[in-house]
Design a protein around this motif. Structure first.
Motif, PDB file in Angstrom:
ATOM      1  N   ALA A 149     110.936  86.972  16.218  1.00 12.48           N
ATOM      2  CA  ALA A 149     109.427  86.078  16.770  1.00 12.48           C
ATOM      3  C   ALA A 149     108.834  87.053  17.319  1.00 12.48           C
ATOM      4  N   PHE A 181     104.624  83.605  16.183  1.00 13.16           N
ATOM      5  CA  PHE A 181     104.341  82.399  17.001  1.00 13.16           C
ATOM      6  C   PHE A 181     103.722  82.893  18.113  1.00 13.16           C
ATOM      7  N   GLU A 185     104.896  79.489  22.856  1.00 12.40           N
ATOM      8  CA  GLU A 185     105.639  78.916  21.802  1.00 12.40           C
ATOM      9  C   GLU A 185     107.118  79.442  21.788  1.00 12.40           C
ATOM     10  N   VAL A 189     110.909  78.351  20.222  1.00 15.33           N
ATOM     11  CA  VAL A 189     111.342  79.017  18.934  1.00 15.33           C
ATOM     12  C   VAL A 189     112.729  79.384  19.217  1.00 15.33           C
ATOM     13  N   THR A 192     115.015  75.948  19.564  1.00 13.86           N
ATOM     14  CA  THR A 192     115.188  75.381  18.075  1.00 13.86           C
ATOM     15  C   THR A 192     115.879  76.366  17.102  1.00 13.86           C
ATOM     16  N   LYS A 194     114.193  78.718  15.363  1.00 18.15           N
ATOM     17  CA  LYS A 194     113.095  79.127  14.514  1.00 18.15           C
ATOM     18  C   LYS A 194     113.275  80.689  14.184  1.00 18.15           C
ATOM     19  N   ALA A 195     113.938  81.376  15.233  1.00 19.16           N
ATOM     20  CA  ALA A 195     114.020  82.709  14.925  1.00 19.16           C
ATOM     21  C   ALA A 195     115.190  83.082  15.634  1.00 19.16           C
TER      22      ALA A 195
END
Length: 328
Positions: A149, A181, A185, A189, A192, A194-195
């Protein structure tokens, strides 16, 4: 005839007197600390509430601009990209921004820029690559084929990560290996998943580490990007050409502010006054460098690295973009 001549003479004297008064008044208003006449005394400067702009805030607080005859208004930007259209439209006279954005915009012909002051360069822990506490990723080499990210692709963040990858003998692709992002955030990231990793800057790196135990696997202020020039202040070539004394006054004030920023205590003290970072947190941050001189050789590193990673189609001679600082 005599009456007409007298009236003309009186009007001429009145005009001369008014013109003389106006010139003297304008000259008084536009005299810099160095004794030169400024073309423009009221200037609008774009800024971002980050650690990098501490010297600008110090200059405001210490009256360094006023001492040079400048009446400065600061305009807060959401990000460096916003600086380009505002400079081009004349909404800003000078703006803070990252060098990759400035050089890219100039090279593409979006805007004709001049760098008027250096701003900030990286130092250990100011720009890092982090992973979640329980991530199996332990080293930079483990990021091969993974997703990272960044706040903006094809800019300073992804470039620093790609340079880190190359230093560890692998390549990363802008489209396949990066997702965007905003810095605020990045904690979510990583939390969770997400990256696989995130490139972060201060103060976010410190806060993410404290809040979720995220780990730094690579500090980008080493190897080819050690002490890397990150950001500075730019103006349009048109403004620099039309207002050389105004630009020189700005440069003198910023040079003094940069020198004051060399004392970490001054930076730590000013940060809570223009950001949401509290005093105790400011004291724990990693703080980069604030160069007191505008050096084309140093900034050329940025342009050369951009060309190496395809962010510039052709080589860029940074010297052409430098507004020579005043010798006064």
């Amino acid at each position: 005839m005599k009456l007409r001549s007298s009236i003309v003479g009186i009007l001429a004297l009145a005009l001369i007197a008014a013109t003389g008064c106006s010139g003297a008044e304008e000259s008084t208003k536009a005299t810099a600390g160095g004794g030169t006449t400024l073309e423009k005394t009221k200037i609008n400067i774009g800024t971002i509430p980050v650690v990098d702009t501490a010297p600008l805030q110090i200059a405001m607080e210490k009256g360094l601009f006023k001492a040079e005859g400048l009446d400065v208004t600061l305009t807060t930007l959401a990000g460096g990209a916003e600086a380009i259209p505002k400079l081009k439209s004349g909404a800003l006279d000078i703006s803070f921004g990252n060098y990759v954005s400035f050089f890219s915009a100039d090279a593409k012909g979006v805007i004709d820029l001049k760098i008027v002051s250096d701003g900030f360069q990286s130092a250990p822990k100011t720009h890092t690559i982090m992973v979640a506490k329980d991530s199996p990723i332990q080293t930079m080499a483990d990021l091969k084929g993974k997703v990272i990210a960044v706040n903006t692709k094809r800019n300073i963040a992804s470039m620093l990560v790609r340079a880190a990858a190359k230093a560890n003998n692998f390549d990363l692709d802008e489209d396949k290996n990066f997702v965007e992002f905003p810095f605020p955030e990045m904690e979510g990231v990583l939390k969770t998943g997400k990256a696989d990793a995130a490139q972060v800057v201060e103060p976010f790196g410190t806060f993410i580490g404290q809040n979720i135990g995220a780990r730094v696997i690579w500090d980008t202020s080493q190897g080819p990007t050690a002490d890397f020039p990150i950001a500075g202040f730019a103006a349009t070539s048109e403004f620099v050409k039309a207002s050389p004394n105004t630009v020189a006054a700005f440069q003198r004030a910023m040079a003094k502010a940069m020198a004051l920023a060399a004392d970490r205590a001054n930076v730590v003290a000013i940060i809570p006054k223009y950001t949401t970072i509290k005093a105790d947190a400011a004291a724990s941050l990693a703080i980069g460098g604030f160069p007191t001189t505008l050096n084309a050789t140093r900034l050329q590193r940025v342009a050369d690295t951009m060309h190496e990673y395809g962010l510039l189609d052709e080589t860029l001679n940074v010297q052409d973009l430098i507004a020579a600082p005043s010798s006064k």
